[in-house]
Design a protein around this motif. Structure first.
Motif, PDB file in Angstrom:
ATOM      1  N   SER A   5       7.756   8.613  15.489  1.00 60.68           N
ATOM      2  CA  SER A   5       7.343   7.192  15.258  1.00 60.68           C
ATOM      3  C   SER A   5       6.149   7.005  15.971  1.00 60.68           C
ATOM      4  N   ARG A   6       5.650   7.454  16.990  1.00 58.34           N
ATOM      5  CA  ARG A   6       4.742   7.385  17.892  1.00 58.34           C
ATOM      6  C   ARG A   6       3.577   8.292  17.061  1.00 58.34           C
ATOM      7  N   THR A   7       3.850   9.362  16.596  1.00 52.17           N
ATOM      8  CA  THR A   7       2.851  10.042  15.616  1.00 52.17           C
ATOM      9  C   THR A   7       2.323   9.126  14.478  1.00 52.17           C
ATOM     10  N   ARG A 107      -6.652  11.204  -1.503  1.00 48.66           N
ATOM     11  CA  ARG A 107      -5.780  11.074  -0.599  1.00 48.66           C
ATOM     12  C   ARG A 107      -4.866   9.835  -0.505  1.00 48.66           C
ATOM     13  N   ALA A 108      -5.560   8.810  -0.881  1.00 49.54           N
ATOM     14  CA  ALA A 108      -4.709   7.499  -0.924  1.00 49.54           C
ATOM     15  C   ALA A 108      -3.462   7.563  -1.959  1.00 49.54           C
ATOM     16  N   GLY A 109      -3.800   8.492  -2.892  1.00 52.29           N
ATOM     17  CA  GLY A 109      -2.623   8.703  -4.000  1.00 52.29           C
ATOM     18  C   GLY A 109      -1.516   9.485  -3.322  1.00 52.29           C
ATOM     19  N   GLU A 110      -1.635  10.335  -2.445  1.00 55.86           N
ATOM     20  CA  GLU A 110      -0.720  11.037  -1.810  1.00 55.86           C
ATOM     21  C   GLU A 110       0.104  10.133  -0.429  1.00 55.86           C
ATOM     22  N   LEU A 111      -0.688   9.343   0.068  1.00 59.73           N
ATOM     23  CA  LEU A 111      -0.508   8.482   1.163  1.00 59.73           C
ATOM     24  C   LEU A 111       0.508   7.320   1.122  1.00 59.73           C
ATOM     25  N   CYS A 112      -0.158   6.740   0.031  1.00 55.80           N
ATOM     26  CA  CYS A 112       0.390   5.418  -0.421  1.00 55.80           C
ATOM     27  C   CYS A 112       2.079   5.480  -0.483  1.00 55.80           C
ATOM     28  N   PRO A 113       2.583   6.091  -1.640  1.00 53.52           N
ATOM     29  CA  PRO A 113       3.943   5.939  -1.733  1.00 53.52           C
ATOM     30  C   PRO A 113       4.919   6.224  -0.818  1.00 53.52           C
ATOM     31  N   PRO A 114       4.939   7.012   0.170  1.00 52.43           N
ATOM     32  CA  PRO A 114       5.658   7.094   1.221  1.00 52.43           C
ATOM     33  C   PRO A 114       5.461   5.934   2.349  1.00 52.43           C
ATOM     34  N   LEU A 115       4.112   5.323   2.301  1.00 48.85           N
ATOM     35  CA  LEU A 115       4.144   4.501   3.416  1.00 48.85           C
ATOM     36  C   LEU A 115       4.611   3.136   2.701  1.00 48.85           C
ATOM     37  N   ALA A 116       4.382   2.844   1.229  1.00 50.19           N
ATOM     38  CA  ALA A 116       5.031   1.650   0.783  1.00 50.19           C
ATOM     39  C   ALA A 116       6.277   1.595   0.830  1.00 50.19           C
ATOM     40  N   ALA A 117       6.997   2.929   0.811  1.00 49.21           N
ATOM     41  CA  ALA A 117       8.501   2.877   0.738  1.00 49.21           C
ATOM     42  C   ALA A 117       9.014   2.376   2.131  1.00 49.21           C
ATOM     43  N   MET A 118       8.315   2.719   3.227  1.00 46.44           N
ATOM     44  CA  MET A 118       8.635   2.534   4.537  1.00 46.44           C
ATOM     45  C   MET A 118       8.346   0.926   4.463  1.00 46.44           C
ATOM     46  N   VAL A 246      12.741   6.874   4.210  1.00 47.66           N
ATOM     47  CA  VAL A 246      12.280   8.221   3.595  1.00 47.66           C
ATOM     48  C   VAL A 246      13.099   9.222   4.350  1.00 47.66           C
ATOM     49  N   ASP A 247      13.419  10.392   3.763  1.00 46.54           N
ATOM     50  CA  ASP A 247      13.932  11.391   4.328  1.00 46.54           C
ATOM     51  C   ASP A 247      12.897  12.269   5.303  1.00 46.54           C
ATOM     52  N   ASP A 248      13.497  12.923   6.346  1.00 45.42           N
ATOM     53  CA  ASP A 248      12.824  13.630   7.428  1.00 45.42           C
ATOM     54  C   ASP A 248      11.650  14.557   6.883  1.00 45.42           C
ATOM     55  N   ALA A 249      11.873  15.345   5.671  1.00 51.93           N
ATOM     56  CA  ALA A 249      10.915  16.260   5.071  1.00 51.93           C
ATOM     57  C   ALA A 249       9.625  15.295   4.548  1.00 51.93           C
ATOM     58  N   THR A 250      10.024  14.002   4.031  1.00 54.00           N
ATOM     59  CA  THR A 250       8.979  13.296   3.576  1.00 54.00           C
ATOM     60  C   THR A 250       8.045  12.666   4.682  1.00 54.00           C
ATOM     61  N   VAL A 251       8.958  12.195   5.740  1.00 52.27           N
ATOM     62  CA  VAL A 251       8.233  12.020   6.937  1.00 52.27           C
ATOM     63  C   VAL A 251       7.441  13.035   7.440  1.00 52.27           C
ATOM     64  N   LEU A 254       4.224  13.231   5.230  1.00 48.66           N
ATOM     65  CA  LEU A 254       3.203  12.496   5.483  1.00 48.66           C
ATOM     66  C   LEU A 254       2.565  12.324   6.729  1.00 48.66           C
ATOM     67  N   LEU A 255       3.246  12.823   7.808  1.00 48.98           N
ATOM     68  CA  LEU A 255       2.434  12.825   9.027  1.00 48.98           C
ATOM     69  C   LEU A 255       1.175  13.859   8.923  1.00 48.98           C
ATOM     70  N   THR A 256       1.673  15.079   8.218  1.00 48.78           N
ATOM     71  CA  THR A 256       0.831  16.078   8.330  1.00 48.78           C
ATOM     72  C   THR A 256      -0.316  15.734   7.327  1.00 48.78           C
ATOM     73  N   ALA A 257      -0.178  14.815   6.309  1.00 50.60           N
ATOM     74  CA  ALA A 257      -1.136  14.394   5.598  1.00 50.60           C
ATOM     75  C   ALA A 257      -2.164  13.340   6.177  1.00 50.60           C
ATOM     76  N   LEU A 258      -1.600  12.663   7.090  1.00 43.27           N
ATOM     77  CA  LEU A 258      -2.319  11.690   7.657  1.00 43.27           C
ATOM     78  C   LEU A 258      -3.367  12.206   8.787  1.00 43.27           C
ATOM     79  N   GLU A 259      -2.893  13.340   9.361  1.00 46.84           N
ATOM     80  CA  GLU A 259      -3.683  13.926  10.382  1.00 46.84           C
ATOM     81  C   GLU A 259      -5.230  14.177  10.208  1.00 46.84           C
TER      82      GLU A 259
END
Length: 285
Positions: A5-7, A107-118, A246-251, A254-259
């Motif tokens: 959550s903090r990351t 990158r937005a195409g990769e990042l938006c779907p999991p963020l939108a799900a959240m 979202v599941d742990d693997a997706t999280v 996502l966190l890796t892609a945001l770094e």
């Protein structure tokens, strides 16, 4: 503490925060005929809520002095509508992100779907700024959408943080005094930037001293540091509700892609360190 959550905060906050610190974003209000940075800030931050009165805006924002908010609201709505403001802030923020992240459209195409799900799954109850921002996330421009999703995530955490401060018995100036005393925000200037008088600041500091959270010189005591850590832990816990969608693997993906995008914003020195939003320097992550 929920470390994921903090990351998520550490890696979305830089994307969101260009709206406060990018040079073109900072003059957004002036370009619309608003007076000074702060009138533009309050217009942009509160616009998703509509033409609310200063009291409601102050309560949602958490740590600004009522008088400072009232100097901007509701006067701003005689100059610009909330709808116009939300569109312009997203456009300017996307421009800022494109300047420092060359491949941000891809990158937005990769990042938006999991963020939108959240964001779509997260509850609205007791989260006023998040509730106001969530309907704005379906923007056609992919980078504007990424910025708006990051903003919704940020406001979800911000609403949680305000709730945690209240739960720990802190009022607005006390929360700022303790944050400054524990070096979460810069001590120099934060009082003025949030609109509190010297007398109000001193009174808040004295109330914290009586609770054993700061000493006579205003420095945080061990108990004060512990209390502030507990507030951060509570904020992380409440904000972790976003991760359930979202599941742990997706999280983790996502966190890796945001770094990298987050580090590109920080590397471009768009944000100062220390800063009034409490974002730690990259070396502290």
């Amino acid at each position: 503490m929920d470390s994921r959550s903090r990351t998520l905060w550490l890696r979305t906050e830089p994307l969101h925060a260009v709206a406060y610190f990018d040079a073109q974003c900072r003059v957004m209000g002036k370009s619309l005929g608003l007076k000074g940075f702060w009138m533009g800030y309050f217009a942009a931050r509160i616009a998703p809520m509509g033409q609310v009165d200063p009291g409601a805006a102050t309560a949602a924002l958490g740590v600004f002095a009522p008088g400072m908010v009232a100097r901007a609201l509701p006067a701003v709505w005689q100059i610009v509508t909330p709808g116009t403001m939300t569109d312009i802030r997203a456009h300017r923020a996307a421009e800022a992100l494109r300047k420092v992240i060359p491949d941000i459209d891809a990158r937005a195409g990769e990042l938006c779907p999991p963020l939108a799900a959240m964001v779509e799954d997260a509850p609205l109850m007791a989260r006023p700024l998040f509730a106001a921002n969530r309907p704005l996330c379906d923007r056609e421009d992919p980078v504007e959408r990424l910025w708006q999703l990051s903003t919704a995530v940020r406001e979800f955490r911000g609403d949680a943080h305000v709730a945690a401060l209240a739960d720990h018995g802190l009022d607005a100036p006390e929360a700022l005094v303790l944050a400054a005393a524990t070096d979460r925000v810069p001590r120099d200037g934060i009082r003025h930037e949030r609109g509190w008088s010297e007398e109000e600041w001193a009174a808040a500091q004295e109330r914290l001293r009586a609770r054993g959270l700061v000493d006579a010189g205003g420095a945080a005591t061990p108990r004060g540091h512990e209390e502030r850590d507990l507030i951060e832990d509570a904020t992380d816990r409440l904000a972790a509700r976003l991760l359930r969608a979202v599941d742990d693997a997706t999280v983790d993906t996502l966190l890796t892609a945001l770094e990298l995008p987050a580090r590109q914003v920080l590397g471009a020195k768009v944000l100062p360190f220390p800063n009034p939003i409490g974002l730690p320097s990259p070396s502290a992550e």
